[in-house]
Design an enzyme around this catalytic site. Structure first.
Site, PDB file in Angstrom:
ATOM      1  N   LYS A 171      43.342  26.956  28.551  1.00 39.44           N
ATOM      2  CA  LYS A 171      44.685  26.961  27.948  1.00 39.44           C
ATOM      3  C   LYS A 171      45.430  25.676  28.299  1.00 39.44           C
ATOM      4  CE  LYS A 171      44.305  31.902  28.396  1.00 39.44           C
ATOM      5  NZ  LYS A 171      44.529  33.088  29.254  1.00 39.44           N
ATOM      6  N   LYS A 174      40.588  31.466  45.021  1.00 40.51           N
ATOM      7  CA  LYS A 174      41.221  30.536  44.090  1.00 40.51           C
ATOM      8  C   LYS A 174      41.967  29.414  44.825  1.00 40.51           C
ATOM      9  CE  LYS A 174      41.795  34.228  40.618  1.00 40.51           C
ATOM     10  NZ  LYS A 174      41.075  33.788  39.405  1.00 40.51           N
ATOM     11  N   LYS A 197      47.808  31.660  38.166  1.00 38.49           N
ATOM     12  CA  LYS A 197      46.667  32.568  38.082  1.00 38.49           C
ATOM     13  C   LYS A 197      46.879  33.630  39.153  1.00 38.49           C
ATOM     14  CE  LYS A 197      43.930  28.987  38.992  1.00 38.49           C
ATOM     15  NZ  LYS A 197      42.789  29.046  38.089  1.00 38.49           N
ATOM     16  N   ARG A 198      46.068  34.686  39.152  1.00 32.85           N
ATOM     17  CA  ARG A 198      46.199  35.673  40.218  1.00 32.85           C
ATOM     18  C   ARG A 198      46.054  35.017  41.587  1.00 32.85           C
ATOM     19  NH1 ARG A 198      46.439  41.155  39.028  1.00 32.85           N
ATOM     20  NH2 ARG A 198      46.635  41.302  41.273  1.00 32.85           N
ATOM     21  N   HIS A 219      31.638  39.687  35.182  1.00 29.19           N
ATOM     22  CA  HIS A 219      32.739  38.732  35.334  1.00 29.19           C
ATOM     23  C   HIS A 219      32.890  38.205  36.744  1.00 29.19           C
ATOM     24  CE1 HIS A 219      34.634  39.450  31.352  1.00 29.19           C
ATOM     25  NE2 HIS A 219      34.069  40.636  31.491  1.00 29.19           N
ATOM     26  N   THR A 239      39.880  31.006  32.524  1.00 29.51           N
ATOM     27  CA  THR A 239      40.258  30.817  31.127  1.00 29.51           C
ATOM     28  C   THR A 239      41.595  30.071  31.055  1.00 29.51           C
ATOM     29  OG1 THR A 239      41.084  33.086  31.235  1.00 29.51           O
ATOM     30  CG2 THR A 239      39.021  32.721  30.051  1.00 29.51           C
TER      31      THR A 239
HETATM   32  C1  26Q Z   1      37.539  47.312  40.195  1.00 31.47           C
HETATM   33  C2  26Q Z   1      37.477  48.535  40.835  1.00 31.47           C
HETATM   34  C3  26Q Z   1      38.628  49.203  41.199  1.00 31.47           C
HETATM   35  C4  26Q Z   1      39.862  48.625  40.909  1.00 31.47           C
HETATM   36  C5  26Q Z   1      39.923  47.416  40.263  1.00 31.47           C
HETATM   37  C6  26Q Z   1      38.762  46.749  39.905  1.00 31.47           C
HETATM   38  C7  26Q Z   1      38.842  45.444  39.221  1.00 31.47           C
HETATM   39  C8  26Q Z   1      39.878  45.178  38.333  1.00 31.47           C
HETATM   40  C9  26Q Z   1      39.961  43.948  37.685  1.00 31.47           C
HETATM   41  C10 26Q Z   1      37.895  44.455  39.433  1.00 31.47           C
HETATM   42  C11 26Q Z   1      37.989  43.235  38.786  1.00 31.47           C
HETATM   43  C12 26Q Z   1      39.019  42.975  37.910  1.00 31.47           C
HETATM   44  C13 26Q Z   1      39.181  41.715  37.196  1.00 31.47           C
HETATM   45  C14 26Q Z   1      38.353  40.716  37.234  1.00 31.47           C
HETATM   46  C15 26Q Z   1      38.606  39.467  36.512  1.00 31.47           C
HETATM   47  O1  26Q Z   1      39.662  39.271  35.910  1.00 31.47           O
HETATM   48  N1  26Q Z   1      37.648  38.561  36.510  1.00 31.47           N
HETATM   49  C16 26Q Z   1      37.826  37.281  35.812  1.00 31.47           C
HETATM   50  O2  26Q Z   1      37.298  37.423  34.493  1.00 31.47           O
HETATM   51  C17 26Q Z   1      37.591  36.279  33.720  1.00 31.47           C
HETATM   52  C18 26Q Z   1      37.125  36.548  32.310  1.00 31.47           C
HETATM   53  O3  26Q Z   1      35.740  36.512  32.234  1.00 31.47           O
HETATM   54  C19 26Q Z   1      36.949  35.054  34.325  1.00 31.47           C
HETATM   55  O4  26Q Z   1      37.345  33.928  33.569  1.00 31.47           O
HETATM   56  C20 26Q Z   1      37.359  34.881  35.781  1.00 31.47           C
HETATM   57  O5  26Q Z   1      36.640  33.813  36.355  1.00 31.47           O
HETATM   58  C21 26Q Z   1      37.109  36.165  36.540  1.00 31.47           C
HETATM   59  O6  26Q Z   1      37.614  36.056  37.860  1.00 31.47           O
END
Ligand code: 26Q
Length: 831
Positions: free
Chosen positions: A667, A561, A555-556, A363, A663
């Site tokens: 929406k 971003k 978004k986050r 991702h 995503t």
């Molecule tokens: C990893 C290690 C330790 C703590 C947290 C994490 C962690 C947690 C969440 C790393 C990444 C995430 C989330 C990533 C994320 O949401 N990525 C998004 O995924 C979407 C679905 O595929 C994409 O549309 C986005 O582009 C992408 O940023």
């Protein structure tokens, strides 16, 4: 011909009303007239759960009979949002229940608002998992979501004095009416200790785990209702309990310390979701969480398979594991462990099964998000898993040496770049790629970048594993539930086929050329803007004008971003309006919503900046309300539904190459907003579907960004020196315009762009480089909107072109090209 109604879906309104009254009485000892909205929510949810449970049991019976291949979607995050409204939608009972509640004197929206969001996720990755479960059930595929029942989900965001404050999200406070505790499926998960190797009577090695700490994993099941087909799948989230209750007599046995430690371990493990998005935090507890839910899920998958089959070597014929990013990747080693240590398979047999079972979705290409665990931690916490990963690595290195023999001169370079364990670290992405049969990116551009840049070496070695699955979203939640006015309008024009086949929405195209349709569409948008304005007034105390352009970035909060680009541009517009009081300017409301990870300094400061700019601009009477800035507190799935429906402009402005897919962009499109974006992630495919004339695109391409990054040839100071407007805006960050009480407040943001004080890369995300092009794009948006016919046409065409972006399409591609699942249809219900 009228369709015969499917009796399985007939909703019994009288039964429902009786059941709500009965539940209010038995649960709260009250008559319905005296019950609070929360109590009605509870009572109604239990009544609906009754209906769901019948279908749930029928579905699971059918799975037992047909024995279809199933997917286990392994994910640290499921961002489900609220369940009641969505369940009603998918039971096709929403309008019935709304009317029943009305008859009982209640408004369904008020009742729905009583439910806390199930916020067991950060952002895109977690919400994608939730959309996928919806599509899997709707398409009739057997699926389990496997995750963690965090006691506290994503924190609630409060804004105090313009700053983000994190408040714990105690989402289970009033209980969760839809969940079911399943103690009969409890599993034990072991941490720490050491491995003793013995020989059994046949001289075979036996690995015995000793001196460990154990936790009981207890599953809670949440029903996932398919749309109108009676299918109910399961989201299984694991809670942790101590192995044995803390007993005083253990004190006498001398393991008092151990009993306390095991209890603490259980208490800590599922306590809270890590609130980082696209950022890896190498926390010991996070690895524990990962192994905890993976061990329990894999144990249960194997146990379930063996209840009805006799040869574990055919496991992969009935089961596939999809790993949602690298977070669940210990699954490959856990499966190897169970197959070898518990079922006696040889390494090669176990490897064959594991390889054919596991598939990995990437991702992100952001290097700070890649999971690398210190080997020392891995070995200490998961001694047997460590041994297995070490052996996978040893064999993989031999494979590298075979493919790139010494005479090529690149053997060591390949090992250094590709090994699973290297430099004291375990690289989870490498493990996932090597041990599985599929690696996919989440949008076409993203997958190409993976193949050609980030994972190039792996692509060269395993080209057959790589594939793309462009993300999607569920139209059931994000149009049918979120935007009932538009949903009804669409259905009136083209029928309701779009609900389960979004490609049909292309039939709306002709409406774009129909003046009457355009007016109806814009009226609906207006009413949705009124709804959002009311929400903003009630929740944030700001007045916004529904006649202004609603320009939205939700978004986050992350530097890539580029919320900072957006707000700097607002500052620029404000200067322009102040300098030219008479200028033509179409009134605009800039709406932001974003949570920042709790420890992410620049992200949190950007929130403060947005709120400070809002304070100044919203209180400046001299600009006649032409500009408004709103930061919506606590952005989450439930208010997202209101926001998307009311948006005119969809801000998708990430630095090209950085957003894997996005995503939210989909929406917005589905709800008729126009994309203002860079050629990044799925924006590329959105523009391809809707046509460049119906979107506004700006900025560097991903190739250009990557080239600048490789040559280190970008110098933002040149832009600052050459462009007075940009210079003025940047100087306003540090001259007190937006921070009269502390001119230095935004200094670090200023520095991040120009880097006058450190050796870090300046303006890593090319904000100054893209600024002019963004400002020009924004001007185009204004001109575009001013031509209201042209705008309405483009907005309708966006809805009509959104068919590709349903998660139903995404899931069908996963099924056809990766999972190869069997569909299941329920037999008609016998009365
Ligand atoms: C990893 C290690 C330790 C703590 C947290 C994490 C962690 C947690 C969440 C790393 C990444 C995430 C989330 C990533 C994320 O949401 N990525 C998004 O995924 C979407 C679905 O595929 C994409 O549309 C986005 O582009 C992408 O940023």
């Amino acid at each position: 011909m009228t369709k015969k109604p499917d009796e399985t879906l007939q909703f019994d309104r009288e039964l429902f009303k009786r059941s709500v009254r009965y539940n209010v009485k038995t649960m709260f000892r009250k008559n319905i007239e005296d019950a609070s909205s929360q109590e009605i929510f509870q009572a109604a949810s239990y009544a609906i759960k009754d209906v769901i449970v019948d279908n749930w049991m029928r579905t699971q019976k059918e799975y037992e009979k047909k024995d279809p291949k199933m997917v286990y979607y392994m994910s640290m995050e499921f961002l489900m949002g609220r369940a009641l409204g969505n369940n009603l939608i998918n039971l096709k009972a929403y309008k019935d229940v709304a009317e029943c509640l009305d008859e009982l004197g209640m408004d369904i929206n008020v009742i729905e608002d009583e439910e806390p969001d199930a916020a067991l996720g950060n952002g895109g990755l977690g919400r994608l998992a939730a959309c996928f479960l919806d599509s899997l059930a709707t398409l009739g595929y057997g699926a389990y979501g496997c995750g963690i029942r965090y006691k506290y989900g994503m924190f609630k965001q409060q804004i105090r004095d313009g700053y983000q404050v994190e408040v714990p999200d105690n989402w289970l406070e009033n209980g969760n009416p839809f969940e079911l505790r399943r103690p009969e499926y409890t599993k034990e998960v072991k941490f720490g200790g050491y491995i003793n190797v013995y020989k059994d009577e046949n001289g075979k090695d036996v690995f015995k785990h000793e001196g460990y700490q154990a936790v009981r994993a207890v599953p809670f099941d949440i029903p996932i209702v398919g749309y109108g087909n009676g299918i109910v799948n399961t989201l299984r989230i694991w809670d942790a309990e101590p192995v044995e209750c803390f007993q005083l007599d253990s004190f006498d046995k001398g393991d008092y310390q151990k009993a306390v430690e095991q209890e603490n371990l259980a208490r800590n493990i599922v306590e809270v979701l890590y609130p980082n998005d696209n950022h890896y935090a190498g926390k010991e507890l996070r690895l524990k969480q990962q192994y905890f839910f993976i061990s329990a899920s894999v144990q249960e998958a194997v146990a379930k398979y063996m209840r009805t089959h006799d040869d574990i070597r055919n496991f992969h014929e009935k089961v596939t594991f999809q790993l949602n990013d690298t977070h669940p990747t210990v699954a490959v080693a856990e499966l190897m462990r169970i197959l070898m240590d518990e079922y006696g398979l040889s390494w090669d047999e176990a490897w064959d099964v594991t390889n054919k079972t596991c598939a990995y979705t990437n991702h992100t290409i952001m290097s700070e998000a890649l999971e690398k665990w210190p080997i020392e931690l891995f070995q200490r916490m998961l001694p047997r898993i460590y041994q297995i990963v070490e052996e996978i690595n040893r064999r993989f290195i031999i494979e590298i040496e075979r493919k790139y023999p010494r005479e090529t001169g690149i053997t060591d370079e390949k090992i250094r770049k590709m090994a699973i364990m290297y430099d004291g670290q375990v690289k989870m992405a490498h493990l996932a790629i090597v041990a599985g049969y599929s690696v996919n990116g989440v949008a076409r551009l993203h997958t190409e970048i993976l193949k050609n840049q980030e994972l190039r070496d792996f692509y060269e070695m395993f080209p057959e594993k790589f594939n793309n699955k462009t993300n999607g979203i569920t139209q059931r939640r994000f149009l049918l539930h979120a935007n009932p006015l538009l949903a009804d309008w669409v259905t009136d024009r083209i029928g309701d086929g779009w609900i389960t086949d979004l490609s049909k929405i292309s039939k709306l195209k002709s409406a774009a050329d129909d003046a009457n349709a355009r007016k109806e569409f814009m009226d609906i948008k207006y009413r949705n803007k009124v709804r959002l304005a009311k929400y903003i007034k009630e929740n944030n105390g700001v007045d916004v004008d529904p006649n202004s352009i609603f320009d939205v970035q939700v978004k986050r909060l992350h530097e890539y971003k580029r919320q900072l680009l957006n707000i700097l541009h607002v500052m620029y517009l404000y200067n322009l309006i102040k300098d030219n009081p008479g200028m033509q300017f179409y009134p605009r409301t800039f709406i932001f919503g974003a949570k920042a990870a709790a420890g992410y300094k620049n992200a949190k400061l950007t929130i403060k900046l947005i709120n400070s700019v809002a304070d100044v601009i919203n209180n400046d009477k001299s600009i006649g309300g032409k500009l408004k800035v709103v930061f919506i507190e606590n952005y989450r799935v439930s208010n997202a539904e209101i926001i998307f429906a009311a948006s005119d402009v969809s801000e998708q402005i990430s630095t090209a190459s950085k957003e894997a897919s996005g995503t939210g962009n989909m929406k917005f499109m589905l709800n008729g907003a126009i994309t203002l974006g860079t050629m990044d992630g799925a924006n590329v495919e959105i523009v391809e579907e809707v046509g460049a004339e119906n979107a506004v695109i700006f900025g560097l391409s991903s190739d250009e960004v990557i080239a600048y990054e490789n040559n280190h040839s970008y110098n933002p100071m040149e832009i600052y020196n050459a462009d007075p407007d940009i210079r003025r805006v940047l100087n306003q960050l540090v001259d007190g315009t937006y921070s009269p009480d502390d001119h230095e407040r935004f200094r670090t943001l200023f520095n991040s762009l120009l880097n006058t004080e450190s050796t870090d890369v300046a303006d890593r995300y090319f904000i100054l480089k893209d600024f002019r092009s963004y400002a020009y794009a924004q001007k185009q948006i204004e001109n575009f909107y001013t031509d209201s016919n042209r705008w309405a046409k483009a907005a309708i065409l966006n809805v009509a072109a959104s068919g590709k972006f349903t998660s139903d399409r995404t899931i069908q591609q996963y099924v056809d090209e990766i999972w190869h699942l069997d569909t299941v249809k329920l037999p008609k219900k016998k009365q």
